[in-house]
Design an enzyme around this catalytic site. Structure first.
Site, PDB file in Angstrom:
ATOM      1  N   ASP A  47      62.592  67.707 108.906  1.00  0.00           N
ATOM      2  CA  ASP A  47      61.810  69.214 108.843  1.00  0.00           C
ATOM      3  C   ASP A  47      62.579  69.793 109.833  1.00  0.00           C
ATOM      4  O   ASP A  47      62.883  69.869 110.816  1.00  0.00           O
ATOM      5  CB  ASP A  47      60.475  69.065 109.113  1.00  0.00           C
ATOM      6  CG  ASP A  47      59.625  70.159 108.520  1.00  0.00           C
ATOM      7  OD1 ASP A  47      59.976  70.881 107.336  1.00  0.00           O
ATOM      8  OD2 ASP A  47      58.725  70.498 109.102  1.00  0.00           O
ATOM      9  N   ASP A  78      67.605  74.120 108.567  1.00  0.00           N
ATOM     10  CA  ASP A  78      67.005  75.683 108.896  1.00  0.00           C
ATOM     11  C   ASP A  78      68.038  76.460 109.384  1.00  0.00           C
ATOM     12  O   ASP A  78      68.011  76.396 110.811  1.00  0.00           O
ATOM     13  CB  ASP A  78      65.631  75.375 109.562  1.00  0.00           C
ATOM     14  CG  ASP A  78      64.908  76.783 109.925  1.00  0.00           C
ATOM     15  OD1 ASP A  78      65.527  77.826 109.398  1.00  0.00           O
ATOM     16  OD2 ASP A  78      64.029  76.695 110.305  1.00  0.00           O
ATOM     17  N   HIS A 112      53.756  78.884 110.917  1.00  0.00           N
ATOM     18  CA  HIS A 112      53.427  77.600 111.657  1.00  0.00           C
ATOM     19  C   HIS A 112      52.623  77.792 112.664  1.00  0.00           C
ATOM     20  O   HIS A 112      52.522  78.683 113.388  1.00  0.00           O
ATOM     21  CB  HIS A 112      54.613  77.333 112.252  1.00  0.00           C
ATOM     22  CG  HIS A 112      55.828  76.902 111.267  1.00  0.00           C
ATOM     23  ND1 HIS A 112      57.394  77.210 111.394  1.00  0.00           N
ATOM     24  CD2 HIS A 112      55.818  76.167 109.903  1.00  0.00           C
ATOM     25  CE1 HIS A 112      57.792  76.786 110.215  1.00  0.00           C
ATOM     26  NE2 HIS A 112      57.161  75.992 109.406  1.00  0.00           N
ATOM     27  N   GLY A 143      51.049  75.253 106.318  1.00  0.00           N
ATOM     28  CA  GLY A 143      49.879  75.069 105.615  1.00  0.00           C
ATOM     29  C   GLY A 143      48.510  75.167 106.612  1.00  0.00           C
ATOM     30  O   GLY A 143      47.266  75.615 106.006  1.00  0.00           O
ATOM     31  N   ASN A 190      53.723  72.532 103.056  1.00  0.00           N
ATOM     32  CA  ASN A 190      53.493  71.677 104.247  1.00  0.00           C
ATOM     33  C   ASN A 190      52.451  71.924 105.239  1.00  0.00           C
ATOM     34  O   ASN A 190      52.069  72.820 105.468  1.00  0.00           O
ATOM     35  CB  ASN A 190      54.869  72.450 105.025  1.00  0.00           C
ATOM     36  CG  ASN A 190      56.133  72.278 104.296  1.00  0.00           C
ATOM     37  OD1 ASN A 190      56.188  71.357 103.207  1.00  0.00           O
ATOM     38  ND2 ASN A 190      57.202  72.527 105.027  1.00  0.00           N
TER      39      ASN A 190
HETATM   40  P1  13P Z   1      51.711  74.275 109.971  1.00  0.00           P
HETATM   41  O1  13P Z   1      52.042  73.424 111.415  1.00  0.00           O
HETATM   42  O2  13P Z   1      51.137  75.657 110.016  1.00  0.00           O
HETATM   43  O3  13P Z   1      50.831  73.259 109.113  1.00  0.00           O
HETATM   44  O4  13P Z   1      53.140  74.214 109.299  1.00  0.00           O
HETATM   45  C1  13P Z   1      53.703  73.300 108.482  1.00  0.00           C
HETATM   46  C2  13P Z   1      55.127  73.420 108.277  1.00  0.00           C
HETATM   47  O5  13P Z   1      55.349  74.319 107.529  1.00  0.00           O
HETATM   48  C3  13P Z   1      56.424  72.380 108.628  1.00  0.00           C
HETATM   49  O6  13P Z   1      57.501  72.697 108.132  1.00  0.00           O
END
Ligand code: 13P
Length: 291
Positions: free
Chosen positions: A82, A104, A181, A217, A237
């Site tokens: 990620d 990214d 995030h 998410g 995510n």
């Molecule tokens: P959150 O930490 O807001 O759940 O985001 C997760 C995310 O997008 C990881 O790439």
């Protein structure tokens, strides 16, 4: 079944109008818990590791455990790197056996984002069995080493999205649409659903070519998540919520059992908390029974 790329699962998800849950883990108990929950729900699964946990655990160790868990699982599972801002680290994880890699370069200038993303795409495609995720626009908040201030976050332009996907050849695409995030400061964050729908229409209107990813998410309501899936999100995510679950379950267990020294019981408490959270999201995303 078992070892799979994120793209394979997402093509089916986009077709079936549900999203594959993509859950960030920071340790091996979480990894097992996420897999157990997905198996219980018969749901396809993407296990995600950001750069810091991936380096801390060691990419070879992570891949060995991923393969062991996935090969005996009756569901498809992908291991995803990620938000790597390093092309070299993307290549290292691709070599190690991750089946989805996110480069990214979204904080770079547009042409540089294209150059770096394409370099990772070409490398992974030459190896085979790996899909690549790219991002355009910037998602605010903090995910591991990537930090974007709220007033710096930029939404993805639909026209540029088409150009970016064509020129990089990414397999799956994360457009910034206002999700963030970390923990949202308001109950109803400003998310540009229409933008996601428009990007989906432009990229996938004539048949699904490049399925879309929703970041950020944690903290989104069920209604928001369902709408994001309806607008074309095929990977969803969740990271921060699982970190909270890990730390809160550990804290609660220790607070209630301060005189006990049985680490296995802490692991059980953590696993239960993670499983609950993952199961909830799988139900919301509509992926239960789809494996
Ligand atoms: P959150 O930490 O807001 O759940 O985001 C997760 C995310 O997008 C990881 O790439």
């Amino acid at each position: 079944m078992s070892i799979a790329t994120a793209r394979e699962m997402m093509l089916e998800a986009a077709e079936g109008k549900y999203a594959v849950g993509a859950f960030n883990i920071t340790n091996l108990i979480q990894m097992e818990a996420v897999v157990e929950a997905a198996i219980e729900k018969k749901a396809p699964l993407i296990i995600q590791a950001s750069v810091t946990p991936s380096q801390f655990l060691g990419q070879d160790v992570l891949v060995a455990i991923y393969r062991t868990l996935a090969e005996s699982a009756p569901i498809p599972i992908s291991l995803h790197l990620d938000h790597s801002t390093s092309v070299d680290y993307c290549k290292k994880c691709a070599d190690a056996g991750y089946t989805n890699i996110m480069i990214d370069a979204s904080k770079q200038a547009y042409e540089e984002n294209i150059r770096q993303t394409k370099e990772v795409v070409d490398y992974c495609h030459a190896l085979g069995g790996i899909s690549v995720e790219g991002e355009l626009g910037t998602v605010s908040g903090v995910e591991d080493q990537v930090k974007v201030a709220e007033d710096e976050a930029q939404l993805c332009s639909p026209q540029q999205a088409v150009d970016f996907v064509e020129r990089t050849g990414v397999d799956i695409f994360a457009p910034a649409i206002g999700t963030a995030h970390g923990v949202y400061k308001t109950k109803n964050p400003k998310v540009d659903f229409e933008r996601l729908g428009k990007i989906n229409q432009m990229l996938n209107g004539d048949g699904i070519k490049t399925p879309l990813v929703v970041h950020g998410g944690t903290g989104l309501s069920k209604e928001y998540a369902i709408k994001l899936v309806a607008m074309g999100g095929a990977k969803f995510n969740v990271s921060t919520e699982l970190k909270y679950a890990l730390i809160d379950a550990t804290y609660n267990y220790i607070s209630a059992n301060r005189d006990q020294y049985n680490p296995g019981k802490i692991d059980v408490a953590v696993k239960d908390a993670i499983r609950q959270s993952v199961s909830k999201w799988i139900d919301i995303l509509g992926s239960a029974g789809k494996a």
